[in-house]
Design an enzyme around this catalytic site. Structure first.
Site, PDB file in Angstrom:
ATOM      1  N   SER A 121     -11.419  -0.747  -0.269  1.00 15.47           N
ATOM      2  CA  SER A 121     -10.081  -0.818   0.323  1.00 15.47           C
ATOM      3  C   SER A 121     -10.135  -1.251   1.778  1.00 15.47           C
ATOM      4  O   SER A 121      -9.197  -1.876   2.280  1.00 15.47           O
ATOM      5  CB  SER A 121      -9.398   0.558   0.258  1.00 15.47           C
ATOM      6  OG  SER A 121      -9.018   0.884  -1.041  1.00 15.47           O
TER       7      SER A 121
ATOM      8  N   HIS B 213      -3.482   6.135   3.316  1.00 13.52           N
ATOM      9  CA  HIS B 213      -4.293   4.969   2.974  1.00 13.52           C
ATOM     10  C   HIS B 213      -3.782   3.702   3.650  1.00 13.52           C
ATOM     11  O   HIS B 213      -4.544   2.939   4.260  1.00 13.52           O
ATOM     12  CB  HIS B 213      -4.303   4.801   1.455  1.00 13.52           C
ATOM     13  CG  HIS B 213      -5.268   3.790   0.947  1.00 13.52           C
ATOM     14  ND1 HIS B 213      -4.897   2.510   0.605  1.00 13.52           N
ATOM     15  CD2 HIS B 213      -6.599   3.870   0.703  1.00 13.52           C
ATOM     16  CE1 HIS B 213      -5.957   1.847   0.176  1.00 13.52           C
ATOM     17  NE2 HIS B 213      -7.000   2.653   0.218  1.00 13.52           N
TER      18      HIS B 213
ATOM     19  N   ASP C 106       0.847  -1.194   0.000  1.00 15.73           N
ATOM     20  CA  ASP C 106       0.000   0.000   0.000  1.00 15.73           C
ATOM     21  C   ASP C 106       0.881   1.242   0.000  1.00 15.73           C
ATOM     22  O   ASP C 106       1.975   1.220  -0.565  1.00 15.73           O
ATOM     23  CB  ASP C 106      -0.948  -0.033   1.213  1.00 15.73           C
ATOM     24  CG  ASP C 106      -2.291   0.580   0.907  1.00 15.73           C
ATOM     25  OD1 ASP C 106      -2.364   1.822   0.827  1.00 15.73           O
ATOM     26  OD2 ASP C 106      -3.270  -0.163   0.730  1.00 15.73           O
TER      27      ASP C 106
END
Length: 797
Positions: free
Chosen positions: A541, A305, A266
């Site tokens: 996600s 994220h 990620d």
């Protein structure tokens, strides 16, 4: 809570008997001579065109001839390979055909030698009664630039500006690939372009290049070039933060050193986050792994994220953790940064994006190798909560990143979990009907079509922020309006699961990413700067790491199980939420089968449902799981017997029997049959294993398992639909008695069909697989001890 029970395998493997049937025939061509003349002229024209091009680019252009064969009907890979071998040609790939009745294959002639093919065409056309295989060939043709240009590049063509692209090379013999790479690279560099990265695997040869339109127009004509497309793009934007006090929470200590690890690819993580730090095992940058001399090891999360994803992977539902105040990690997080910060000054947004110069596939491969070499004792779950926002699954070919993941997964004991992807704009003004349309913009995106991975879509959570109490929102467990839907490759069931991932008002404006989105709670990467530990996020996600959490914790409880078994346990536990919007509220298991369109809609949105971790990790008195890890030979049959107690049918209430199968076959991206073989299963009643093994037949023409003379229990989804994928589940759920003899066992039959992996060529090949059978009753009755007693009594199996 009790341990799951062993499912006893019958000690004899049966080979499927051949039975006449299937195959069909084809109407002979009336004018063989005309076909011979036309196709000889066409093939010579293809060869002459390439030779003319070679004279222009002699130093770079290879002499091999690559062309298309258009068949009048669908043909198996085995038949194509056999035909081409007889013509002294190699089989390279299959191509998508607009006419679904036809089949297109790509052939390779070394040094342009098509003399054997031309000779056979001539004899076929002379009237001699031979080479009847040409009857099913429509015509031969050259590969056009349009065949080799990606959709994103067609929509947004190159100009004089140099831009990064991905160039794929046909999977030829290794020496031919090596020679082609050298010539293509030499050509690009001589024209002031760049080759910044390369990948060579069993299924994929890829170059990351930087070129302009002038170079592209020449390069697309190179025979060795199979595909050129714009590089993957991801859209990741982070949302609203909120406050909380670290002093309230129990963060415990680090997990045991041999605990499973979740590798999070990620934007990196903030390993110093006070709730995360005890669970972080290691972190590294993907770019640094590829080229440590050129790139610094900057692995920290500057996007936000990855920290949010890692928190859910480590702790599961953060909202429930807030209620319990317990943030003690039981598994590890290993972070590999592959998303990098990109700022949009006009919109004031910080985004995560892929590296321009380094292939994502290489970063994933090197990241897995790095962590596997460094921590060999820890089982690995691999979480990918990103997608190429423009690469929709839409063809008969597996997408590039998904195929690479399948290749890695087929050669390892890892479990991949991947988000289904989010729609970039809310085209779903009519909810949920918009999710059911056949539009490419709502379909799962690369790499969510990975056959080996557990792909996860999003459903609405049960809690909602106070600002939205008066809004008209999809109810809990309804599909999130932005989630992407299946099916996957060759219509396999995708996504596999759904999990909570946030919500949106139904009167949404076109841009779904707003700072007020009602989402799920995740960790905030800016906790030091703004003194806020958490933030609110939406998206698939954050659905995917919930499944990664389940898989890792199952492996912690059952370290002796392989990855097939862990996935089968999750599959067995999955249930469709009771609350679903119309028309997705169809009962898949009703006495009268639902319409095929309603069934497909349910499977395309919800997959097999939402995993139930409590059911996956242990059995109960009224819910029993039996499992087995086994092998099967090509065209073999393996049988498993189990008994169901009398109380199961005699007690009022809802009851269910389900079977789940997971296997890991070899793959070929350039074949019509993506898997080298296929497995399927049926559930039989009123008989025993020996009788089934001696009765069942293999209908060679259409690869069916003929058990018409044996009583079956119908499981849904049906055999044809569930057996398209590697993750298969069939169930019967009813409030009525299930009709079967109490004196005979139920028999689960698993059967194997060779595709391009043939029994005669691989007589000793054994395919691993795992099966889980679940027997459950809603009433509080004791099924477990009765079934366990039967298991003990049948040790002789």
């Amino acid at each position: 809570m009790a341990d799951h029970l062993p499912l006893k395998i019958y000690n004899k493997e049966f080979q499927r008997k051949k039975k006449n049937g299937g195959g069909g025939s084809f109407v002979p061509r009336e004018d063989r001579s005309k076909f011979s003349d036309v196709e000889t002229h066409r093939l010579n024209g293809i060869k002459e065109t390439q030779y003319t091009k070679k004279e222009e680019l002699n130093d770079y252009f290879d002499p091999n001839l690559i062309f298309k064969i258009i068949f009048k009907k669908d043909v198996s890979d085995y038949e194509v390979e056999k035909f081409l071998k007889n013509c002294s040609l190699d089989y390279l790939s299959t191509l998508d055909s607009v006419d679904k009745q036809k089949s297109i294959r790509v052939a390779f002639a070394e040094n342009g030698d098509i003399n054997t093919l031309l000779g056979r065409i001539e004899r076929y056309g002379s009237g001699e009664n031979q080479y009847s295989e040409f009857e099913i060939i429509d015509y031969f043709d050259k590969l056009e630039p349009d065949d080799k240009t990606g959709e994103k590049l067609k929509e947004n063509p190159l100009t004089d500006k140099f831009e990064f692209l991905d160039l794929e090379i046909w999977q030829m013999k290794p020496d031919k690939i090596k020679d082609s790479i050298e010539k293509i690279e030499k050509f690009i560099i001589s024209n002031n372009g760049e080759v910044t990265d390369k990948l060579k695997s069993n299924n994929l040869t890829l170059l990351r290049i930087k070129i302009n339109k002038e170079i592209f127009d020449e390069l697309i004509e190179f025979p060795a070039v199979s595909f050129i497309e714009r590089i993957p793009k991801v859209k990741i934007i982070c949302q609203e933060e909120f406050d909380n006090d670290i002093q309230n929470y129990n963060t415990g200590s680090t997990p045991d050193s041999d605990s499973p690890a979740i590798i999070v690819f990620d934007s990196g993580i903030i390993s110093g986050h006070p709730l995360l730090k005890n669970g972080v095992g290691d972190e590294i940058s993907g770019e640094y792994l590829i080229d440590p001399e050129k790139y610094e090891n900057k692995y920290s999360d500057d996007v936000g994220h990855g920290t949010g994803v890692a928190g859910i992977a480590l702790f599961g539902d953060i909202e429930s953790r807030l209620e319990s105040l317990n943030f003690t990690p039981e598994v590890y997080i290993l972070s590999c940064k592959v998303l990098f910060k990109e700022e949009d000054e006009n919109l004031g947004e910080v985004r995560g994006t892929f590296s321009d110069r380094i292939l994502l596939q290489n970063q994933i491969s090197e990241g897995i190798n790095h962590f596997t070499d460094k921590y060999p004792e820890n089982q690995k779950v691999i979480n990918l909560s990103f997608n190429d926002s423009k690469e929709f699954y839409k063809s008969q070919h597996q997408t590039q990143i998904a195929a690479f993941i399948d290749e890695i997964a087929s050669e390892s004991d890892c479990i991949f979990v991947i988000s289904a992807g989010n729609q970039e704009s809310a085209q779903l003004i009519k909810y949920p009907e918009g999710l059911l349309k056949d539009f490419k913009d709502i379909k799962i995106t690369d790499p969510a079509s990975s056959a080996y991975a557990l792909s996860v879509g999003s459903i609405a959570q049960s809690y909602i922020q106070s600002d939205y109490q008066s809004s008209f929102m999809p109810s809990p467990d309804y599909p999130s309006p932005y989630t992407r839907v299946g099916p996957g490759l060759n219509d396999m069931i995708k996504p596999d699961f759904v999990e909570v991932g946030g919500n949106l008002p139904q009167n949404i404006l076109p841009n779904i990413y707003t700072k007020e989105d009602p989402g799920v709670v995740v960790f905030n990467h800016n906790h030091i700067e703004n003194n806020k530990l958490f933030r609110i996020e939406i998206g698939t996600s954050y659905s995917a790491p919930m499944v990664s959490y389940y898989a890792a914790h199952l492996w912690k409880k059952y370290p002796q199980f392989n990855n097939n078994t862990i996935k089968a346990l999750l599959l067995s536990s999955a249930e469709y939420p009771f609350s679903r919007p119309k028309p997705l509220d169809v009962n898949l298991y009703s006495k009268t089968p639902p319409k095929s369109s309603d069934r497909d809609n349910l499977l395309n949105v919800y997959g097999y449902g939402k995993p139930n971790f409590e059911h996956a990790i242990s059995s109960e008195l009224n819910h029993v799981c039996l499992l087995a890890e086994a092998t099967i030979s090509i065209n073999g049959v393996r049988l498993f017997e189990f008994f169901v107690p009398e109380e199961f049918n005699s007690t009022h209430g809802e009851r269910s029997i389900s079977a789940s199968l997971v296997y890991n076959p070899p793959i070929r991206r350039n074949r019509k049959d993506y898997f080298g073989l296929s497995l399927g299963f049926k559930l039989f009643k009123n008989t025993d294993a020996e009788t089934i093994g001696n009765t069942a037949k293999f209908i060679e023409g259409n690869n069916e398992f003929d058990t018409s003379k044996i009583d079956e229990i119908e499981l849904r989804p049906g055999l044809q639909q569930r057996s398209k994928g590697l993750h298969q589940k069939g169930s019967i759920i009813t409030t009525e008695e299930i009709d079967f003899s109490r004196d005979k066992p139920l028999v689960l039959g698993v059967f194997c069909t060779g595709k391009w992996l043939r029994k005669e060529e691989h007589p000793d090949y054994l395919q691993d697989f795992s099966v889980v059978v679940s027997v459950r009753h809603k009433a509080e009755i004791d099924l477990y001890n009765s079934i366990e007693q039967h298991v003990r009594e049948r040790i002789r199996f």
